[in-house]
Design a protein around this motif. Structure first.
Motif, PDB file in Angstrom:
ATOM      1  N   GLU A 170     -27.945  30.877  61.790  1.00  0.00           N
ATOM      2  CA  GLU A 170     -27.428  30.310  63.041  1.00  0.00           C
ATOM      3  C   GLU A 170     -27.299  28.792  62.930  1.00  0.00           C
ATOM      4  N   ASN A 171     -28.317  28.148  62.357  1.00  0.00           N
ATOM      5  CA  ASN A 171     -28.274  26.690  62.187  1.00  0.00           C
ATOM      6  C   ASN A 171     -27.112  26.288  61.302  1.00  0.00           C
ATOM      7  N   SER A 172     -26.891  27.047  60.249  1.00  0.00           N
ATOM      8  CA  SER A 172     -25.789  26.735  59.332  1.00  0.00           C
ATOM      9  C   SER A 172     -24.440  26.857  60.039  1.00  0.00           C
ATOM     10  N   ALA A 173     -24.279  27.913  60.835  1.00  0.00           N
ATOM     11  CA  ALA A 173     -23.032  28.093  61.586  1.00  0.00           C
ATOM     12  C   ALA A 173     -22.839  26.960  62.593  1.00  0.00           C
ATOM     13  N   ASP A 174     -23.921  26.571  63.281  1.00  0.00           N
ATOM     14  CA  ASP A 174     -23.841  25.457  64.233  1.00  0.00           C
ATOM     15  C   ASP A 174     -23.470  24.158  63.525  1.00  0.00           C
ATOM     16  N   ARG A 175     -24.086  23.924  62.367  1.00  0.00           N
ATOM     17  CA  ARG A 175     -23.808  22.705  61.609  1.00  0.00           C
ATOM     18  C   ARG A 175     -22.343  22.672  61.170  1.00  0.00           C
ATOM     19  N   GLN A 176     -21.817  23.810  60.741  1.00  0.00           N
ATOM     20  CA  GLN A 176     -20.410  23.883  60.345  1.00  0.00           C
ATOM     21  C   GLN A 176     -19.500  23.615  61.537  1.00  0.00           C
ATOM     22  N   ASN A 177     -19.866  24.144  62.698  1.00  0.00           N
ATOM     23  CA  ASN A 177     -19.096  23.909  63.917  1.00  0.00           C
ATOM     24  C   ASN A 177     -19.057  22.428  64.264  1.00  0.00           C
ATOM     25  N   ILE A 178     -20.205  21.777  64.148  1.00  0.00           N
ATOM     26  CA  ILE A 178     -20.275  20.336  64.428  1.00  0.00           C
ATOM     27  C   ILE A 178     -19.394  19.566  63.446  1.00  0.00           C
ATOM     28  N   ALA A 179     -19.491  19.912  62.171  1.00  0.00           N
ATOM     29  CA  ALA A 179     -18.677  19.232  61.156  1.00  0.00           C
ATOM     30  C   ALA A 179     -17.190  19.434  61.436  1.00  0.00           C
ATOM     31  N   ASP A 180     -16.811  20.631  61.857  1.00  0.00           N
ATOM     32  CA  ASP A 180     -15.413  20.881  62.196  1.00  0.00           C
ATOM     33  C   ASP A 180     -14.956  20.031  63.376  1.00  0.00           C
ATOM     34  N   GLN A 181     -15.841  19.851  64.350  1.00  0.00           N
ATOM     35  CA  GLN A 181     -15.503  19.030  65.510  1.00  0.00           C
ATOM     36  C   GLN A 181     -15.339  17.564  65.106  1.00  0.00           C
ATOM     37  N   VAL A 182     -16.215  17.100  64.215  1.00  0.00           N
ATOM     38  CA  VAL A 182     -16.098  15.714  63.734  1.00  0.00           C
ATOM     39  C   VAL A 182     -14.781  15.549  62.987  1.00  0.00           C
ATOM     40  N   LYS A 183     -14.456  16.521  62.170  1.00  0.00           N
ATOM     41  CA  LYS A 183     -13.212  16.479  61.381  1.00  0.00           C
ATOM     42  C   LYS A 183     -11.970  16.467  62.285  1.00  0.00           C
ATOM     43  N   ALA A 184     -12.065  17.127  63.432  1.00  0.00           N
ATOM     44  CA  ALA A 184     -10.914  17.233  64.326  1.00  0.00           C
ATOM     45  C   ALA A 184     -10.690  15.960  65.159  1.00  0.00           C
ATOM     46  N   LEU A 185     -11.670  15.063  65.180  1.00  0.00           N
ATOM     47  CA  LEU A 185     -11.484  13.830  65.952  1.00  0.00           C
ATOM     48  C   LEU A 185     -10.409  12.958  65.307  1.00  0.00           C
ATOM     49  N   PRO A 186      -9.664  12.242  66.143  1.00  0.00           N
ATOM     50  CA  PRO A 186      -8.588  11.386  65.597  1.00  0.00           C
ATOM     51  C   PRO A 186      -9.130  10.210  64.808  1.00  0.00           C
TER      52      PRO A 186
END
Length: 89
Positions: free
Chosen positions: A73-89
């Motif tokens: 679960e932590n790994s999935a959450d961490r990946q989600n956070i990284a994806d959100q950071v990547k999506a920022l302009p």
């Protein structure tokens, strides 16, 4: 006017990035906690194996499964956070 608009966007992105970093730090704290619990559990498992305690081994196996699920679960959450950071302009 364009400059003010860009400044507003930059401030918003900066705030979002700060919130995401806070979530990432909390995630890493949880991961550290899980890893420490796993280390302690493996030490307990070694004792159970040395004593050939079937009940002890079964108990540690159940607890390991729980910790592995938390890690997943932590790994999935961490990946989600990284994806959100990547999506920022």
């Amino acid at each position: 006017m364009i400059q003010k608009f860009e400044s507003t966007i930059n401030n918003r992105v900066h705030e979002e990035l700060g919130a995401l970093y806070e979530r990432l730090l909390a995630n890493l704290d949880r991961e550290l906690s899980v890893q420490q619990a796993m280390l302690q559990l493996l030490e307990e498992e070694r004792v159970a194996l040395t004593r050939a305690s079937v009940e002890g081994i079964q108990e540690t196996n159940v607890r390991k499964e729980t910790l592995l699920l938390k890690e997943k679960e932590n790994s999935a959450d961490r990946q989600n956070i990284a994806d959100q950071v990547k999506a920022l302009p």
